[in-house]
Scaffold this active site. Structure first.
Site, PDB file in Angstrom:
ATOM      1  CE1 TYR A 160      31.846  20.227 -11.087  1.00  0.00           C
ATOM      2  CE2 TYR A 160      30.563  18.440 -10.141  1.00  0.00           C
ATOM      3  CZ  TYR A 160      30.695  19.778 -10.455  1.00  0.00           C
ATOM      4  OH  TYR A 160      29.686  20.668 -10.146  1.00  0.00           O
ATOM      5  N   GLY A 163      37.928  17.245  -7.151  1.00  0.00           N
ATOM      6  CA  GLY A 163      38.230  18.680  -7.216  1.00  0.00           C
ATOM      7  C   GLY A 163      37.359  19.455  -6.237  1.00  0.00           C
ATOM      8  CG  ASN A 189      21.176  16.134 -10.560  1.00  0.00           C
ATOM      9  OD1 ASN A 189      21.600  15.583  -9.542  1.00  0.00           O
ATOM     10  ND2 ASN A 189      21.535  15.775 -11.771  1.00  0.00           N
ATOM     11  N   GLY A 222      17.516   3.498 -17.125  1.00  0.00           N
ATOM     12  CA  GLY A 222      16.626   4.614 -16.776  1.00  0.00           C
ATOM     13  C   GLY A 222      16.052   4.463 -15.376  1.00  0.00           C
ATOM     14  CD  GLN A 224      19.981   6.113 -14.851  1.00  0.00           C
ATOM     15  OE1 GLN A 224      19.303   5.116 -15.000  1.00  0.00           O
ATOM     16  NE2 GLN A 224      20.609   6.691 -15.863  1.00  0.00           N
ATOM     17  CB  THR A 225      16.662   8.068  -8.390  1.00  0.00           C
ATOM     18  OG1 THR A 225      17.687   8.028  -7.383  1.00  0.00           O
ATOM     19  CG2 THR A 225      15.864   6.784  -8.408  1.00  0.00           C
ATOM     20  NE  ARG A 226      22.138  11.825 -11.249  1.00  0.00           N
ATOM     21  CZ  ARG A 226      22.546  10.548 -11.312  1.00  0.00           C
ATOM     22  NH1 ARG A 226      21.869   9.588 -10.700  1.00  0.00           N
ATOM     23  NH2 ARG A 226      23.639  10.238 -11.983  1.00  0.00           N
TER      24      ARG A 226
HETATM   25  N1  UDP Z   1      21.277  10.724 -18.579  1.00  0.00           N
HETATM   26  C1  UDP Z   1      20.431  10.112 -19.483  1.00  0.00           C
HETATM   27  N2  UDP Z   1      20.327  10.647 -20.732  1.00  0.00           N
HETATM   28  C2  UDP Z   1      21.008  11.768 -21.122  1.00  0.00           C
HETATM   29  C3  UDP Z   1      21.863  12.404 -20.182  1.00  0.00           C
HETATM   30  C4  UDP Z   1      21.970  11.850 -18.921  1.00  0.00           C
HETATM   31  O1  UDP Z   1      19.789   9.097 -19.187  1.00  0.00           O
HETATM   32  O2  UDP Z   1      20.823  12.204 -22.270  1.00  0.00           O
HETATM   33  C5  UDP Z   1      21.363  10.173 -17.217  1.00  0.00           C
HETATM   34  C6  UDP Z   1      22.778  10.078 -16.646  1.00  0.00           C
HETATM   35  O3  UDP Z   1      23.393   8.843 -16.995  1.00  0.00           O
HETATM   36  C7  UDP Z   1      22.494  10.190 -15.158  1.00  0.00           C
HETATM   37  C8  UDP Z   1      21.282  11.107 -15.071  1.00  0.00           C
HETATM   38  O4  UDP Z   1      20.671  11.065 -16.361  1.00  0.00           O
HETATM   39  O5  UDP Z   1      22.142   8.938 -14.619  1.00  0.00           O
HETATM   40  C9  UDP Z   1      21.638  12.543 -14.738  1.00  0.00           C
HETATM   41  O6  UDP Z   1      22.677  12.920 -15.605  1.00  0.00           O
HETATM   42  P1  UDP Z   1      23.231  14.406 -15.668  1.00  0.00           P
HETATM   43  O7  UDP Z   1      24.359  14.376 -16.653  1.00  0.00           O
HETATM   44  O8  UDP Z   1      22.119  15.356 -15.924  1.00  0.00           O
HETATM   45  O9  UDP Z   1      23.747  14.728 -14.213  1.00  0.00           O
HETATM   46  P2  UDP Z   1      24.576  13.920 -13.095  1.00  0.00           P
HETATM   47  O10 UDP Z   1      23.632  13.842 -11.968  1.00  0.00           O
HETATM   48  O11 UDP Z   1      24.942  12.557 -13.605  1.00  0.00           O
HETATM   49  O12 UDP Z   1      25.766  14.761 -12.846  1.00  0.00           O
END
Ligand code: UDP
Length: 338
Positions: A160, A163, A189, A222, A224-226
């Site tokens: 991905y 790609g 996200n 948990g 990690q950030t988004r």
């Molecule tokens: N994640 C999580 N629980 C879940 C699914 C994802 O803790 O049930 C975490 C995942 O490891 C990542 C973050 O949440 O750190 C965002 O994951 P997602 O798949 O939504 O998107 P990404 O930003 O990784 O493409």
């Protein structure tokens, strides 16, 4: 949401991936504005119920086809009619894009190239939806567009990430060679109604688990950030980007700057669910980015855009929509009779 410019409102627009999560919202917004919209989608990861929402509408056409294959005659005949082409076609959640990595890579390379050729023939403006994944596990924070990223080309996310990077390369090469007028969005996200319940992303997983009374799955610590952006804000930005005039095309980050940890997302989910939620910890997937937050200075300057939906409000809409879907799809025996 700002209305699309005149050209889009009266245009004939092709949306690749238009039955998917963001694509179906985009098609609806373009139809609302008066555009003729054709959606091409292979239905690999699209939520099937997104289509009936669009199919009954005037000026909407659906073509089931895969952009890695030769484009159907219905699309290539009379190319001059296309005024705009959006490319949102690709599985986008990590479990789904990793399920068939060859197809993910080819969708981005072969598929994007075919749509760029069509844009060239048509004289249509082309918009690629790229991704924050081009920054990989970033060492620069927040991520501005000129950061070149920290991406593994051999790991499970590479199909991905690489790609999309290749799709960007193709897109900017077409622009450099004066073959097409292009725009590139790097989407961070995004969440909202019309996501697949089983697509494996964190927001959909946690909402479904909360609604079903299951433990919320946390990958890793948990910590990690988004930065989560509500889909209406993302679609607004895409339409503005398509309308925008740029002397020289540049990628534009589209996302929300409100960066939170996954554990903070659980807390926000508890507020929406109105109760405390149990969690269960699982291994962190390989190459999972530790931090992610867009620098949206360029989007502010070029598009006059920034997200307006607070996380609490966006989660509330999304949670309520999933609750309705779960009730609608539950077997009758499992539905409570009032
Ligand atoms: N994640 C999580 N629980 C879940 C699914 C994802 O803790 O049930 C975490 C995942 O490891 C990542 C973050 O949440 O750190 C965002 O994951 P997602 O798949 O939504 O998107 P990404 O930003 O990784 O493409």
């Amino acid at each position: 949401m700002r209305n699309p410019g005149k050209a889009q409102a009266g245009g004939t627009i092709l949306v690749a991936g238009g039955a998917g999560f963001i694509g179906s919202h985009l098609c609806a917004a373009l139809l609302d504005a008066g555009a003729n919209v054709t959606c091409i989608d292979n239905m690999q990861t699209a939520l099937p119920s997104n289509l009936p929402r669009l199919a009954g509408r005037d000026r909407f056409t659906f073509i089931e086809a895969d952009i890695t294959q030769p484009l159907p005659d219905a699309i290539t005949a009379d190319p001059a009619r296309w005024t705009h082409i959006y490319n949102l076609a690709c599985a986008a959640s990590p479990p789904l894009y990793q399920a068939d990595p060859e197809h993910t890579m080819l969708t981005n390379v072969v598929g994007t190239n075919q749509l760029l050729r069509l844009a060239e023939q048509a004289g249509a403006r082309f918009l690629l939806t790229s991704t924050s994944e081009v920054y990989g596990d970033p060492e620069v924070h927040p991520q501005p567009e000129d950061y070149r990223g920290n991406v593994s080309c051999t790991g499970p996310r590479a199909c991905y990430d690489e790609g999309k990077r290749a799709a960007e390369t193709l897109t900017f090469d077409y622009a450099r060679m004066n073959r097409a007028d292009v725009r590139v969005a790097r989407i961070f996200n995004t969440y909202g109604p019309q996501m697949r319940m089983d697509d494996g992303r964190v927001v959909s997983n946690l909402i479904v688990q909360a609604l079903e009374g299951a433990k919320l799955t946390i990958y890793g610590s948990g910590a990690q950030t988004r930065s989560f952006c509500y889909v209406a804000d993302t679609v607004d930005a895409l339409i503005r980007l398509m309308d925008s005039e740029m002397v020289q095309p540049l990628p534009v980050n589209i996302g929300n700057q409100n960066e939170i940890t996954i554990l903070e997302l659980v807390t926000a989910m508890e507020a929406v669910a109105g109760r405390s939620l149990d969690v269960t910890y699982h291994d962190l997937p390989q190459d999972d980015p530790q931090r992610r937050r867009p620098d949206i200075t360029r989007a502010r300057n070029v598009l006059g855009w920034e997200p307006t939906t607070p996380l609490a409000a966006g989660l509330r809409h999304t949670y309520d929509w999933f609750a309705g879907e779960l009730t609608a799809t539950a077997p009758l025996s499992a539905q409570r009779v009032a």
